[in-house]
Scaffold this motif. Structure first.
Motif, mmCIF file in Angstrom:
data_model
loop_
_atom_site.group_PDB
_atom_site.id
_atom_site.type_symbol
_atom_site.label_atom_id
_atom_site.label_comp_id
_atom_site.label_asym_id
_atom_site.label_seq_id
_atom_site.Cartn_x
_atom_site.Cartn_y
_atom_site.Cartn_z
ATOM 1 N N VAL A 160 -8.294 -5.429 44.340
ATOM 2 C CA VAL A 160 -8.905 -4.167 44.770
ATOM 3 C C VAL A 160 -9.185 -4.215 46.270
ATOM 4 O O VAL A 160 -9.070 -3.219 46.977
ATOM 5 C CB VAL A 160 -10.164 -3.837 43.944
ATOM 6 N N ARG A 161 -9.502 -5.396 46.786
ATOM 7 C CA ARG A 161 -9.713 -5.546 48.225
ATOM 8 C C ARG A 161 -8.421 -5.212 48.988
ATOM 9 O O ARG A 161 -8.441 -4.502 49.985
ATOM 10 C CB ARG A 161 -10.118 -6.994 48.542
ATOM 11 N N LEU A 164 -4.150 -3.269 45.954
ATOM 12 C CA LEU A 164 -3.058 -3.385 44.990
ATOM 13 C C LEU A 164 -3.357 -2.598 43.729
ATOM 14 O O LEU A 164 -2.457 -2.145 43.044
ATOM 15 C CB LEU A 164 -2.823 -4.855 44.628
ATOM 16 N N VAL A 165 -4.635 -2.468 43.394
ATOM 17 C CA VAL A 165 -5.036 -1.701 42.221
ATOM 18 C C VAL A 165 -6.187 -0.772 42.605
ATOM 19 O O VAL A 165 -6.804 -0.932 43.664
ATOM 20 C CB VAL A 165 -5.493 -2.621 41.058
ATOM 21 N N ASP A 166 -6.475 0.192 41.736
ATOM 22 C CA ASP A 166 -7.569 1.114 42.003
ATOM 23 C C ASP A 166 -8.912 0.505 41.624
ATOM 24 O O ASP A 166 -9.918 0.707 42.281
ATOM 25 C CB ASP A 166 -7.375 2.409 41.197
ATOM 26 N N ARG A 341 -12.738 0.641 45.764
ATOM 27 C CA ARG A 341 -12.717 0.320 47.186
ATOM 28 C C ARG A 341 -13.076 1.552 48.003
ATOM 29 O O ARG A 341 -12.572 2.647 47.747
ATOM 30 C CB ARG A 341 -11.293 -0.136 47.547
ATOM 31 N N ILE A 342 -13.921 1.344 49.009
ATOM 32 C CA ILE A 342 -14.205 2.415 49.969
ATOM 33 C C ILE A 342 -13.183 2.309 51.088
ATOM 34 O O ILE A 342 -13.017 1.251 51.676
ATOM 35 C CB ILE A 342 -15.625 2.258 50.556
ATOM 36 N N GLY A 349 -15.779 5.935 47.921
ATOM 37 C CA GLY A 349 -15.355 4.739 47.203
ATOM 38 C C GLY A 349 -14.666 5.036 45.902
ATOM 39 O O GLY A 349 -13.916 4.215 45.394
ATOM 40 N N THR A 350 -14.909 6.188 45.327
ATOM 41 C CA THR A 350 -14.356 6.490 44.019
ATOM 42 C C THR A 350 -13.653 7.839 44.101
ATOM 43 O O THR A 350 -14.312 8.851 44.350
ATOM 44 C CB THR A 350 -15.471 6.561 42.963
#
Lengths: 395, 374
Positions: A160-161, A164-166, A341-342, A349-350
């Protein structure tokens, strides 16, 4: 001679085979690149996906139109996986409200928490429409698809950093997993807690039968730090203790050290370490002198959860007891996180897709179906309210 | 000293230049252009790949088109260029992997800097003390326990695989009647096709619990049984390669021995085995290489605690090997811990490199000694 010619035929056919397979491979490649091109075109028009959609959409056949929102992807902890994956399966099925078993109600049954929902829409349509997505009205065809991959807490946080993914699933706090400060966390991530996991301490059946039905926190600390090495020291049979720990630095390991040993980097002295809950379960069943800790979802035959006494309160594995290991006061309970992630596109962030999916877990229906039914601990009402505050406003 | 070879170099460079000049003059200019375009675009694609440029696909496409066109028009020349390019790709891949592993392991080597006689040597701390603890203070990343584990497992595996493998190869190559050979050889090759996790799973669910009870061990992870399992996994490699080496000994040599009145067994021990010695040792070294690199079986069967057994040769402990350390830790490691896992990879790489050079050396020596026989 005949044998020779036979061989020659062999080599010819092999060459043909290679040629054919190469041709097929090339065709496949061409197909793939064509698909992913379409996919990334489509996601440009969507509501702020993080640029990971190119690889996602290439293999995604669930979406009906290429202009729809991109798939919500999640990855991470094997502990959060059952919740996340069950939610994803329900979402992708997009069951109609007449189903009764998975969504909605009919004459025979209705799903948990249905009285708060009461809609005619399909499951994913309903939750997606709360955030402004067009319902599809078809089963197996949600407004956007979701996909959950299984790895580790640290891997999920890294994924997530790196965008690569939500959603990054983690059983430990991201501050410990990525070694970042709380300020960095607040700046870059939103922490969505979807449930709680008790980490009961289990012992082999033989030890339980010999009378070790509960231990104090002090005793467990002694066992895991090498001060107590024989079951007779804690009221059990005269046999060595086989101490099973978890993979060094994993989410489970970190939170056990933090909650039980008092410090996230407290020293440990164990006989074996395993990465997966299933392995711990197997080893506890195979040996008759073992102690280990693992997610509640993996209790089974041949092993017994024991009660633990903390500061005068005895938390029992029995759900009907006064204080149980399911209580939020039980010190070994930990939050199960889904991090988003923001970034520039989603300063909150969402984004709406993630919010629609996460919101599903924060209803009575979601807590019952996805958390309680897979043996995790549901959030109290006040916590659910607090979690919903973190999501963007509904449409 | 440095002056004498220079004229040689100059002469050889000149010779090379003239030869290239002749080659260019002799070749169809169009073919030359196609090859240049194709190879140049491949190089450009590689540079694009290294820079992670979104335009990498363009030179790659040019390469494919140019090569396809050239293949149809000037096949011989293009084939030479393409085969050369493919060999280079293999070597470049190896090079990139090596550079990556080394680069990733630098933080761990820096962390484990220790000083000898006032000189600080990066990475020395990994080999001068035996504590590995990535979480609690003092955080240290010694690789000694894992090196010890790898040595234990590999030694036991070799003790299992080498005698069994060579004996089986000798039987198949020299003793068995053809029909038995036709049956046994595919059988051994199937053994090589069983995935390692299957061996590991059997070890974890059957051997470990049994060993724990039978030898009154706490747990059941032992280097002994991991070594035996890994040895069985390396066995097919040893048998196949050794059998090939034994069969390739020319019949003339054996016939000569038999004609002098030696028995079958005498010719085997005094002619066939010595003649095939280089091939047989290469087989054993390949088996050792397989054992060192074996990961899944070791990971699921070992305890996963980086510790050195006491005494050193006690095979009834099973802690951790270099490969299982990486397999167990990659998911939850970050920072220096992750880098230390790469350092374990570096140690593995260097070991396998030495093994490979060693086997080449043995082969070269045997070839020299036997003269003319491969």
């Amino acid at each position: 001679m005949s044998r020779d010619s036979g061989r020659q035929a062999d080599t010819v056919s092999r060459r043909k085979y290679l040629l054919t397979s190469a041709a097929v491979g090339a065709a496949g490649l061409a197909g793939c690149s064509g698909n992913s091109g379409d996919g990334s075109d489509g996601s440009d028009g969507s509501d702020g996906s993080d640029g990971e959609s190119g690889s996602d959409d290439g293999s995604n056949t669930i979406e009906s139109s290429s202009s729809g929102p991109s798939t919500v992807t999640a990855e991470g902890s094997s502990t959060v996986y059952p919740i996340s994956n069950k939610g994803s399966s329900y979402w992708n099925s997009n069951s109609p409200a007449s189903d009764g078993e998975y969504w909605g109600a009919n004459d025979e049954s209705s799903v948990a928490g249905w009285d708060q929902i009461e809609t005619d829409m399909n499951i994913a349509d309903y939750f997606a429409s709360l955030y402004g997505f067009e319902p599809s009205g078809e089963r197996s065809n949600p407004p956007f698809a979701t996909r959950v991959a299984l790895s580790h807490s640290g891997t999920g946080c890294e994924a997530v950093r790196d965008g690569l993914v939500d959603i990054g699933n983690s059983s430990g706090p991201i501050t410990a997993e990525l070694d970042i400060s709380e300020d960095e966390r607040d700046e870059n991530y939103v922490d969505h807690v979807v449930g709680r996991d008790g980490q009961p301490v289990f012992v082999s059946q033989a030890i339980y039968d010999a009378g070790v039905e509960q231990l104090t926190g002090e005793q467990i600390r002694g066992i895991y730090q090498g001060d107590i090495t024989n079951w007779s020291e804690v009221g059990g049979p005269d046999s060595e203790i086989f101490v099973v720990g978890r993979a060094e630095g994993s989410g489970t390991d970190t939170s056990f050290r933090l909650n039980m040993l008092g410090d996230a980097d407290a020293p440990m002295d164990v006989d074996s370490r395993f990465g997966q809950n299933q392995q711990v379960q197997q080893v506890l069943q195979d040996n008759d002198n073992a102690i280990g800790y693992m997610a509640l979802a993996f209790s089974g035959s041949g092993i017994q959860a024991i009660g633990i006494e903390f500061e005068g309160t005895l938390f029992e594995p029995d759900a009907d007891a006064e204080n149980t290991i399911f209580d939020s006061e039980y010190p070994l309970n930990r939050d199960l996180h889904m991090y988003t992630r923001i970034n520039e596109e989603t300063p909150d962030g969402t984004d709406m897709r993630e919010a629609a999916f996460l919101n599903m877990f924060l209803t009575e229906f979601g807590q019952q179906t996805f958390v309680e039914d897979v043996n995790y601990i549901t959030l109290p009402t006040s916590d659910i309210e607090a979690e919903r505050e973190k999501l963007p406003d509904q449409a | 000293m440095s002056l004498t070879p220079q004229p040689d170099w100059r002469a050889s460079i000149e010779r090379r230049l003239t030869r290239t000049q002749e080659f260019v003059d002799d070749t169809d200019p169009e073919a030359l252009a196609v090859v240049l375009v194709s190879m140049g675009s491949l190089l450009a694609a590689f540079v694009g790949f290294l820079l992670a440029s979104p335009w990498t696909a363009v030179p790659l496409g040019v390469f494919l088109i140019a090569t396809g066109y050239g293949w149809a028009r000037h096949q011989a020349l293009v084939a030479r260029a393409v085969t050369f390019a493919m060999t280079t790709v293999t070597l470049v891949t190896l090079g990139l992997i090596v550079v990556f592993i080394f680069a990733e392991s630098i933080p761990a080597f820096q962390y484990e800097t220790a000083s000898v006689f006032g000189v600080s040597v990066p990475g020395l701390g990994m080999f001068t003390q035996a504590r590995w603890d990535a979480v609690s203070e003092p955080v240290r990343y010694s690789l000694l326990p894992m090196i010890h584990g790898t040595v234990m497992v590999t030694t036991i595996a070799t003790l299992v695989a080498a005698p069994l493998g060579v004996a089986a190869a000798l039987f198949i190559a020299e003793i068995a009647p053809p029909r038995v050979r036709e049956l046994v050889k595919p059988g051994i090759e199937i053994l090589a096709g069983i995935p390692s996790i299957v061996y590991g799973f059997i070890g974890f669910t059957i051997i470990n619990p049994w060993a724990g009870g039978a030898f009154a061990l706490n747990g059941g992870s032992t280097y002994l049984f991991v070594g035996i399992v890994v040895g069985l996994m390396a066995l097919p490699t040893v048998v196949s390669v050794a059998e090939d080496a034994l069969t390739s000994v020319p019949d003339v040599m054996k016939d000569g021995s038999l004609a002098l009145g030696a028995t079958d067994w005498q010719s085997m021990t005094s002619i066939t085995l010595p003649a095939a010695f280089s091939g047989v040792s290469a087989a054993v070294l390949l088996g050792v290489g397989r054992a060192i690199g074996e990961t899944m079986a070791a990971t699921v069967m070992l305890a996963g605690i980086p510790r050195i057994s006491e005494p050193l040769v006690n095979v009834f402990y099973g802690y951790e090997t270099l490969t299982s350390l990486i397999a167990r830790g990659y998911g939850s490691a970050n920072g220096v811990h992750e880098s230390a896992l790469f350092a374990a990879g570096v140690v593995l790489f260097v070991t396998v490199l030495c093994l490979s050079i060693g086997s080449q050396y043995i082969e070269a020596r045997m070839r020299r000694r036997l003269g003319g026989i491969e």
